[in-house]
Design an enzyme around this catalytic site. Structure first.
Site, mmCIF file in Angstrom:
data_model
loop_
_atom_site.group_PDB
_atom_site.id
_atom_site.type_symbol
_atom_site.label_atom_id
_atom_site.label_comp_id
_atom_site.label_asym_id
_atom_site.label_seq_id
_atom_site.Cartn_x
_atom_site.Cartn_y
_atom_site.Cartn_z
ATOM 1 C CE LYS A 1 -4.406 -1.719 1.269
ATOM 2 N NZ LYS A 1 -5.630 -1.676 2.032
ATOM 3 C CE LYS B 1 -13.468 -2.496 0.828
ATOM 4 N NZ LYS B 1 -12.948 -2.381 2.190
ATOM 5 C CE LYS C 1 -6.537 -7.682 -1.566
ATOM 6 N NZ LYS C 1 -7.581 -7.295 -0.642
#
Ligand code: AQP
Length: 344
Positions: A115, A210, A207
């Site tokens: 991230k 969102k 993956k």
């Protein structure tokens, strides 16, 4: 080792675009566990602000996740549904855990690396400390079982390490305060079934997420039948027919992903799906998957929309859940303070 009452805790971040991965990897498990356990399900808004969130969007996303929980079948009267920021003990215990966890442990967390990306110096300190807050979320309720998707496995292992270190570091005080040989349980991850890691519909190596900029990468819980059909039809596949055996899915991540999604939506296994569709081409299989996805997700999306229209109801659920959660969390914090030696 001390015996703990079985209790389930898990959370979902209100960061928008709630998708099929969140649903199959986490929310369907939340629903099933209600039959056998006392469950606490949390909209983890303190986690969401580890990356920037526009306030009005955050508020709407908190209500959206709450609506998704209820629309999927979570009963907020029998169990606890609330948002994290209404129970200050999460942040309070997270601070204690920041003093228990070691920097070397946090440095190994792959989610932070992914991230934060290349701009690590500019990531928030909260993003780095995310896993200690997650440990606090679970352990402030001394929860024993945590249903999550595969991506959260490493964070769960860290939660166990933190619980273990706290139990060891303060073992004498834990015993003298009457808690036997352990104050915190070592929470067990529940990562089961054919869809613990749902992959992007555009790229079987990524993956479903969102934050993927392509809306075609995911099925959102709010998608209508047309959107579901379009996204499944456009999903990346390979030119071969479906195999009849699991071994035939090796090296075919997109096929594997769609088979896993079908299996999970149908409450079956990948073997069941291949028994039915082995030898079929993708256009036939995708048609069946569209029908199944619309049948299963359509009513949830519609119910979410209906519930989201009643903000007063959603906020009342969160307030009631927070009031009940706070009682449990406060008990734990009182004991933690005694164990640590704080004067109160
Ligand atoms: N693709 C997935 N497959 C299976 N389970 C998944 N989960 C998330 N993605 C998948 C599980 O959903 C629960 C809630 O996740 P979250 O909202 O707390 O956080 P997340 O993992 O950050 O969600 P995203 O979609 O992956 O967001 P971004 O784009 O921000 O990275 C967890 O139990 C999680 O395992």
């Amino acid at each position: 080792m001390a015996k703990f009452v079985e209790r389930v805790f898990s959370g979902v971040q209100p960061t928008g675009n709630l998708h099929l991965g969140n649903y199959l990897g986490a929310i369907t498990k939340f629903v099933a566990l209600q039959e056998t356990h006392d469950c606490i399900y949390c909209v983890v808004d303190l986690h969401a602000i580890t990356v920037a969130q526009p306030p009005a969007v955050l508020k709407s996303n908190i209500r959206e996740v709450t609506a998704a929980f209820i629309a999927s079948g979570i009963d907020p009267r029998k169990h606890i549904v609330f948002n994290q920021s209404q129970v200050a003990e999460h942040a309070e215990l997270a601070w204690v855990f920041n003093c228990v966890a070691r920097i070397g442990w946090l440095n190994r967390m792959t989610q932070f690396k992914e991230k934060a990306g290349k701009d690590r110096e500019n990531a928030s300190l909260g993003l780095y400390a995310y896993p200690t807050l997650m440990a606090a979320d679970i352990l402030v309720y001394r929860a024993t079982h945590v249903p999550v998707g595969e991506d959260q496995k490493q964070h769960l292992e860290l939660s166990r390490d933190i619980a273990q270190k706290f139990n060891n570091d303060f073992s004498d005080s834990i015993a003298s305060n009457g808690f036997g040989d352990a104050f915190f349980p070592l929470p067990e991850p529940l990562i089961q079934g054919p869809a613990t890691r749902v992959m992007s519909l555009r790229d079987g190596s990524k993956k479903m997420s969102k934050s993927d900029p392509s809306d075609y990468s995911r099925l959102n819980l709010s998608d209508d039948a047309d959107a579901i059909a379009q996204k499944v039809r456009k999903a990346k596949t390979d030119p071969d027919a479906l195999p009849s055996e699991i071994a035939g899915l090796a090296g075919r991540p997109e096929a594997d992903n769609l088979v896993g999604i079908y299996a999970a939506l149908n409450d079956g296994s990948k073997e069941d799906v291949l028994r039915e569709f082995g030898g079929a081409n993708f256009s036939n299989f995708k048609s069946a998957l569209v029908d199944l996805a619309v049948e299963k997700l359509g009513p949830i999306g519609a119910e979410m929309k209906r519930i989201q229209g009643d903000i007063a109801y959603i906020d009342a659920v969160l307030k009631d859940g927070s009031d009940r959660a706070r009682v449990l969390a406060a008990q734990t914090m009182t004991s933690v303070k005694d164990i640590l030696g704080f004067v109160r």
